[in-house]
Design a protein around this motif. Structure first.
Motif, PDB file in Angstrom:
ATOM      1  N   LEU A  11      51.237  57.704  26.062  1.00 14.78           N
ATOM      2  CA  LEU A  11      50.459  56.472  26.154  1.00 14.78           C
ATOM      3  C   LEU A  11      50.480  55.701  24.837  1.00 14.78           C
ATOM      4  O   LEU A  11      50.652  54.476  24.826  1.00 14.78           O
ATOM      5  N   GLU A  31      47.504  45.799  30.627  1.00 16.29           N
ATOM      6  CA  GLU A  31      46.492  46.747  30.174  1.00 16.29           C
ATOM      7  C   GLU A  31      46.202  47.816  31.224  1.00 16.29           C
ATOM      8  O   GLU A  31      45.873  48.955  30.889  1.00 16.29           O
ATOM      9  N   ALA A  32      46.313  47.459  32.516  1.00 15.94           N
ATOM     10  CA  ALA A  32      45.991  48.423  33.574  1.00 15.94           C
ATOM     11  C   ALA A  32      46.937  49.607  33.585  1.00 15.94           C
ATOM     12  O   ALA A  32      46.591  50.680  34.112  1.00 15.94           O
ATOM     13  N   VAL A  88      48.293  49.345  39.223  1.00 15.65           N
ATOM     14  CA  VAL A  88      49.062  49.882  38.103  1.00 15.65           C
ATOM     15  C   VAL A  88      50.535  49.502  38.236  1.00 15.65           C
ATOM     16  O   VAL A  88      51.198  49.179  37.245  1.00 15.65           O
ATOM     17  N   ASP A 112      55.051  58.498  33.815  1.00  9.08           N
ATOM     18  CA  ASP A 112      54.140  57.943  34.809  1.00  9.08           C
ATOM     19  C   ASP A 112      54.906  57.586  36.083  1.00  9.08           C
ATOM     20  O   ASP A 112      55.837  56.769  36.051  1.00  9.08           O
ATOM     21  N   ARG A 147      46.650  53.714  30.677  1.00  6.48           N
ATOM     22  CA  ARG A 147      45.593  54.653  30.984  1.00  6.48           C
ATOM     23  C   ARG A 147      46.229  56.040  31.050  1.00  6.48           C
ATOM     24  O   ARG A 147      47.453  56.171  31.181  1.00  6.48           O
ATOM     25  N   PRO A 148      45.444  57.103  30.899  1.00  7.69           N
ATOM     26  CA  PRO A 148      46.047  58.444  30.993  1.00  7.69           C
ATOM     27  C   PRO A 148      46.720  58.639  32.353  1.00  7.69           C
ATOM     28  O   PRO A 148      46.219  58.176  33.380  1.00  7.69           O
ATOM     29  N   TRP A 149      47.877  59.292  32.353  1.00  9.18           N
ATOM     30  CA  TRP A 149      48.544  59.594  33.614  1.00  9.18           C
ATOM     31  C   TRP A 149      48.967  61.061  33.639  1.00  9.18           C
ATOM     32  O   TRP A 149      49.108  61.697  32.594  1.00  9.18           O
TER      33      TRP A 149
END
Length: 248
Positions: free
Chosen positions: A104, A137-138, A208, A177, A141-143
């Motif tokens: 990330l 931005e979406a 996403v 991801d 995030r952690p994936w």
């Protein structure tokens, strides 16, 4: 003797076609090493490896035709797109490869760097860059890392009728991801996302995927420009970014 066709060539690598064989020449031997290992691990159809003598990797052509090309409507059927989704799901459900992928923090830093370059060089209106940066931005995030192809462009999936016959160009394969692969495959072909997800099954996050359309287009643009490609060609990255401006 078969003619030699230059499929793609730039300062980092070149791919030549000679009959039913492809010769891939890469300045970084690690890319071919990853490609060979990924193709032996992936639970989907891949090209046969003929030989590998760094810096050259020789692979066999896969049957069928590409799912489509960027900038033109895909001629493939809805069933072919669904079959592609099912193949991508098999890949994502497989054990991830043992080498490191982008995290990330890596992605966020790259996005900041490339947006700054785009703004400094005024290659797009500032409001287009800033709006897409907001949408991107979406994706930050952690994936849960899965086995991703890493460069799953529409031209890298081959089908014959409604069957996937081969997926090529695995040098970017890594843990990553899942939504990035789905977004890359439908970049510029957003209208085929429903068909793809019909085969992929549950778990896809459309917000996403949409964010990755923006993020990938933002971070790829400088590389494309510097290597002789045109992200402003019809249906390509700049059009993807502009299209986001027409959304609520």
């Amino acid at each position: 003797m078969d003619q030699v066709e230059v499929v793609v060539a730039h300062s980092q690598r070149a791919t030549l076609r000679v009959g039913d064989r492809f010769l891939k020449v890469d300045g970084d031997p690690a890319h071919a090493g990853v490609e060979v290992r990924a193709m032996t691990m992936a639970p989907v159809p891949t090209p046969a490896i003929l030989w590998h003598e760094p810096p050259v990797l020789a692979i066999a052509a896969v049957p069928g035709t590409a799912l489509g090309v960027l900038g033109r409507p895909s001629p493939a059927s809805a069933a072919a797109w669904a079959a592609t989704g099912a193949a991508v799901r098999r890949l994502h459900d497989a054990p991830p490869p043992p080498w490191r992928g982008r995290g990330l923090d890596d992605v966020a830093a790259e996005l900041d760097r490339e947006c700054a370059w785009l703004l400094d060089n005024a290659v797009l209106p500032a409001e287009v860059i800033r709006r897409n940066r907001e949408i991107a931005e979406a994706a930050l995030r952690p994936w849960r890392s899965v086995f991703v192809h890493g460069d799953l462009q529409i031209t890298h999936v081959f089908v014959d009728g409604d069957e996937v016959t081969g997926i090529i160009d695995w040098s970017e394969a890594a843990p990553g991801d899942a939504m990035f692969d789905l977004a890359t495959l439908t970049l510029g072909h957003e209208e085929r996302l429903d068909d793809l997800l019909a085969g992929y099954g549950p778990g896809a996050d459309r917000d996403v995927i949409r964010a990755w359309w923006s993020l990938r287009s933002l971070v790829a643009s400088r590389w494309l420009i510097e290597h002789g490609f045109d992200p402003d060609a019809p249906g390509c990255e700049f059009d993807v970014l502009r299209a986001r401006m027409r959304e609520p």
